[in-house]
Design a protein around this motif. Structure first.
Motif, short mmCIF file in Angstrom:
data_model
loop_
_atom_site.label_atom_id
_atom_site.label_comp_id
_atom_site.label_asym_id
_atom_site.label_seq_id
_atom_site.Cartn_x
_atom_site.Cartn_y
_atom_site.Cartn_z
N SER A 1 -25.76 49.97 -5.32
CA SER A 1 -24.88 48.78 -5.54
C SER A 1 -23.55 49.09 -4.70
O SER A 1 -23.08 47.83 -4.27
N ASP A 2 -23.05 50.18 -4.60
CA ASP A 2 -21.82 50.48 -3.95
C ASP A 2 -22.13 50.23 -2.25
O ASP A 2 -20.84 49.89 -1.67
N LEU A 3 -23.38 49.88 -1.73
CA LEU A 3 -23.52 49.61 -0.39
C LEU A 3 -23.12 48.41 0.01
O LEU A 3 -22.87 47.87 1.04
N ASN A 4 -23.11 47.40 -1.22
CA ASN A 4 -22.50 46.10 -0.78
C ASN A 4 -20.98 45.99 -0.29
O ASN A 4 -20.46 45.07 0.33
N TYR A 5 -20.33 47.08 -0.43
CA TYR A 5 -19.09 46.92 -0.19
C TYR A 5 -18.73 47.96 1.24
O TYR A 5 -17.71 48.13 1.78
N ALA A 6 -19.89 48.46 1.73
CA ALA A 6 -19.87 49.28 2.77
C ALA A 6 -19.43 48.43 4.19
O ALA A 6 -20.29 47.21 4.29
N THR A 7 -18.72 48.87 5.29
CA THR A 7 -18.46 48.34 6.34
C THR A 7 -18.66 49.11 7.76
O THR A 7 -18.28 48.86 8.81
N SER A 8 -19.59 50.12 7.41
CA SER A 8 -19.94 50.89 8.48
C SER A 8 -20.99 50.45 9.39
O SER A 8 -21.61 49.15 9.12
N ASP A 9 -21.27 51.06 10.64
CA ASP A 9 -22.26 50.57 11.50
C ASP A 9 -23.84 50.80 11.15
O ASP A 9 -24.82 50.04 11.20
N PHE A 10 -23.91 51.98 9.86
CA PHE A 10 -25.42 52.05 9.60
C PHE A 10 -25.23 52.92 8.30
O PHE A 10 -24.09 53.50 7.80
N ILE A 11 -26.33 53.11 7.58
CA ILE A 11 -26.40 53.79 6.25
C ILE A 11 -27.49 54.85 6.38
O ILE A 11 -28.67 54.60 7.13
N ILE A 12 -27.18 56.09 5.83
CA ILE A 12 -28.35 57.03 5.70
C ILE A 12 -28.40 57.43 4.38
O ILE A 12 -27.30 57.48 3.61
N SER A 13 -29.48 57.17 3.65
CA SER A 13 -29.83 57.15 2.13
C SER A 13 -31.13 58.40 1.88
O SER A 13 -31.90 58.34 2.47
N SER A 14 -30.50 59.09 0.86
CA SER A 14 -31.45 59.96 0.63
C SER A 14 -32.70 59.45 -0.36
O SER A 14 -33.53 60.29 -1.05
N VAL A 15 -32.41 58.22 -0.82
CA VAL A 15 -33.46 57.60 -1.74
C VAL A 15 -33.95 56.24 -1.36
O VAL A 15 -33.29 55.73 -0.35
N GLN A 16 -35.19 55.79 -1.71
CA GLN A 16 -35.79 54.35 -1.17
C GLN A 16 -34.68 53.39 -1.73
O GLN A 16 -34.40 53.41 -2.93
N LEU A 17 -34.60 52.50 -0.86
CA LEU A 17 -33.38 51.29 -1.09
C LEU A 17 -34.35 49.94 -1.68
O LEU A 17 -35.42 49.75 -1.26
N HIS A 18 -34.06 49.55 -2.57
CA HIS A 18 -34.46 48.43 -3.46
C HIS A 18 -34.18 47.24 -2.61
O HIS A 18 -35.23 45.95 -2.74
N LYS A 19 -33.22 46.99 -2.09
CA LYS A 19 -32.76 45.93 -1.27
C LYS A 19 -32.49 46.35 0.21
O LYS A 19 -31.84 47.31 0.38
N ILE A 20 -32.93 45.53 1.17
CA ILE A 20 -32.65 45.75 2.82
C ILE A 20 -31.24 45.43 3.06
O ILE A 20 -31.01 44.61 2.80
N PRO A 21 -30.53 46.57 3.47
CA PRO A 21 -29.03 46.21 3.84
C PRO A 21 -29.19 45.30 4.91
O PRO A 21 -30.03 45.22 5.81
#
Length: 634
Positions: free
Chosen positions: A433-453
């Motif tokens: 849920s914290d990814l909603n506030y991210a302003t970076s160019d891309f995301i690196i995740s160590s878990v499968q995401l439920h929602k496509i950013p």
């Protein structure tokens, strides 16, 4: 072999029967004695090719096909091949050559030969040589040293821009054991702990091979007035090489020949192993003047191209190269570079930086540097430029890693270790849920995401295995390329002006086009009145054309405003030895120098492909050109 001899061989080969000398004499309108003379000379050149008996003459069918095929292949067909053939003939003799014999040997008319000779005369004048034509006889006038330089340039031209290996030299000088020459040079260098590279080694072998060929034909190099600058080690190496070659090839090296070889050696290598020296030792090895010059080059590249040179290995190698370059300049030596045209065409930004470095050297020493030497500077500068280019664009990222002991710390450490020069980690979050506030160019995740950013992302394992590293690397590369393309588009939009667009089909040359462009940019307040002079100063150093494109600009970027003039001509513009279809003249103000490097690099990347050039040069509207230019980049 004379034309009439080949005609006679072909005539005999057309019959399986013996042909009498009288029949041959009648056919060619000469005496029987002349026919016998022809056949005697043919058999001297190619033993047993024509058989004789009391019945007359007949060709040896086993030999003739091979002979005619070989002869056909050896006859120059194009103008450049004919010119190389004539130049070799001129260099290899002191006797005048009868032009009618030459036209017969080449199977061309006298008028065609005279056109070739006019071009040869122009070429020779650039090499400080003169073509003399007296009573239909031509000869070569000039110094022996310049004739040897001419032979070297012919060899490089025949290589057609590719690296000259030993096999090419062997084909050019079949009478000499080139393998032995190379063996002597390499072994002597090794015994004296003398270091050089493959390009310089090849240049030295070519130099020695040409010298041996000239000496074997009694053409000695004598230049006692030259004041040579060389070190003692180079002279000892030259003397040892000369001693070994004298006994093998049965020639006599004069003191002038040895001195000339010594200066070549001292200019193209060193007895210093750069891997074992520190930057602090460089002034003692290369001299204060050389180190000051390298520092000024580095300062200028930082100032005008935003390229910072701080790598210790690079500074060491570059300083030693500049030291040898200065020695070559002082002794009026220039080293050929077979990849010059390739570097100019494929790596325009790197070559442009090297031109700027050559300008600094010229300002300090007064010596103009050849395109070949500029290309060697580009070899070194390319390393530093590419290193900086990779670290120049950083990608911001957010890392999603649920808390589990200190595994998130280990992950961050690995990311920093592998990609510290490429990414900037803005934030580390533990919940999706914290990814909603991210302003970076891309995301690196160590878990499968439920929602496509909304931003690009990559999913990796918590252990960051090799496959994860490759996935992150590929994503970073894609994003960096896209970021550069977006920046390029913004830069174009910021300084392009529809008034600075011209599409023409009229016949035109470089100087006329540049005068027109510079006048327009001056009237519109982008440049000063002396801008045309500054543009031509840069062109005089080395043409800004690469392929079918020219990117003219001043050496120093100090215009009033940043802008670009687009000049298109699908029929081509004569640009020195090239023909270009697109001219993009760039003006850069001091505050926009970084933009110049990025835009120049992007334009060079797009316009090295001929299909893009042909398409863009055909467009006659400003908006169409800009849209297509961006489309080519994307």
């Amino acid at each position: 072999m004379k034309t009439q001899y080949i005609d006679l061989i072909q005539y005999l080969s057309s019959s399986k029967h013996w042909i009498s000398s009288q029949s041959l004499a009648d056919n060619y309108g000469v005496s029987k004695r002349t026919i016998k003379s022809y056949i005697g000379e043919i058999n001297q050149i190619h033993h047993g090719l024509i058989l004789s008996s009391n019945k007359g003459y007949k060709i040896d069918t086993d030999q003739v096909n091979t002979f005619l095929t070989t002869k056909q292949k050896s006859i120059p067909k194009t103008q450049s091949e004919r010119m190389a053939y004539i130049l070799k003939k001129l260099v290899q003799t002191n006797q005048p050559i009868y032009i009618y014999d030459l036209s017969e040997a080449l199977f061309i008319s006298e008028s065609t030969l005279r056109v070739d000779l006019k071009l040869i005369k122009e070429k020779l004048s650039k090499n400080n040589l003169e073509l003399s034509l007296v009573k239909d006889h031509i000869s070569l006038q000039g110094k022996e040293k310049d004739k040897r330089k001419l032979m070297s340039s012919i060899l490089y031209e025949e290589a057609n821009g590719s690296f000259i290996d030993i096999d090419k030299i062997k084909r050019f000088y079949q009478e000499l054991n080139v393998d032995y020459i190379r063996k002597v040079v390499v072994e002597t260098f090794s015994s004296h702990h003398f270091f050089t590279n493959d390009f310089y080694l090849t240049n030295m072998i070519i130099h020695i091979t040409i010298a041996l060929d000239r000496m074997k034909h009694d053409f000695q190099f004598l230049n006692k007035t030259v004041n040579y600058n060389m070190d003692n080690t180079a002279y000892l190496i030259a003397k040892e090489i000369a001693f070994k070659l004298e006994s093998y090839f049965h020639v006599q090296y004069s003191e002038e020949e040895i001195a000339d070889l010594a200066i070549l050696i001292s200019c193209n290598g060193t007895n210093i192993n750069f891997t074992q020296i520190e930057v602090s030792d460089l002034e003692q090895i290369a001299g204060k003047d050389c180190i000051d010059l390298v520092s000024e080059i580095a300062s200028d590249l930082d100032k005008y191209y935003y390229i910072s040179i701080a790598d210790a290995d690079f500074i060491t190698r570059f300083s030693l190269h500049v030291k040898n370059l200065l020695m070559r300049l002082k002794n009026h030596h220039s080293t050929k570079n077979p990849l010059t045209n390739t570097i100019k065409r494929e790596c325009p930004l790197i070559y442009d930086c090297a031109v700027h470095a050559s300008h600094v050297i010229k300002e300090k020493t007064g010596h103009r540097i050849s395109d070949d030497e500029i290309a060697y500077l580009a070899f070194h500068l390319g390393y530093a430029i590419e290193l900086q280019r990779q670290t120049n664009v950083k990608i911001s990222c957010t890392v999603l890693f649920p808390l589990y002991y200190n595994m998130n710390v280990q992950m961050i450490n690995k990311l920093q270790q592998y990609f510290g020069d490429d990414i900037s980690i803005h934030s580390i979050v533990t919940d999706e849920s914290d990814l909603n506030y991210a302003t970076s160019d891309f995301i690196i995740s160590s878990v499968q995401l439920h929602k496509i950013p909304e931003v690009p992302y990559v999913v990796i394992t918590p252990f960051f295995i090799e496959n994860d590293r490759e996935k992150v690397s590929n994503r970073i590369f894609e994003l960096k390329e896209q970021k550069k393309k977006n920046q390029f588009k913004l830069h174009l939009e910021s300084f392009l002006d529809e008034r600075h667009f011209c599409h023409s089909t009229a016949k035109s040359g470089k100087e006329d086009v540049l005068r027109f462009i510079c006048h327009t940019m001056n009237q519109d307040g982008y440049t000063n009145e002396d801008f045309f002079t500054k543009i031509m100063e840069r062109e005089a150093m080395s043409s800004t054309a690469f392929g079918q494109v020219a990117l003219p600009h001043a050496i120093k970027m100090e215009s009033s405003k940043t802008g670009m003039f687009i000049y298109l001509n699908p029929n081509g513009i004569k640009w020195d030895h090239s023909t270009v279809k697109i001219v993009l003249l760039i003006t850069v103000s001091g505050e926009d120098r970084k933009i110049f490097r990025d835009v120049f690099d992007a334009l060079a990347t797009i316009l090295t492909e001929d299909k893009h050039v042909n398409l863009l040069s055909s467009l006659d509207h400003f908006d169409d050109f800009i849209n297509q230019l961006i489309a080519c980049w994307e």
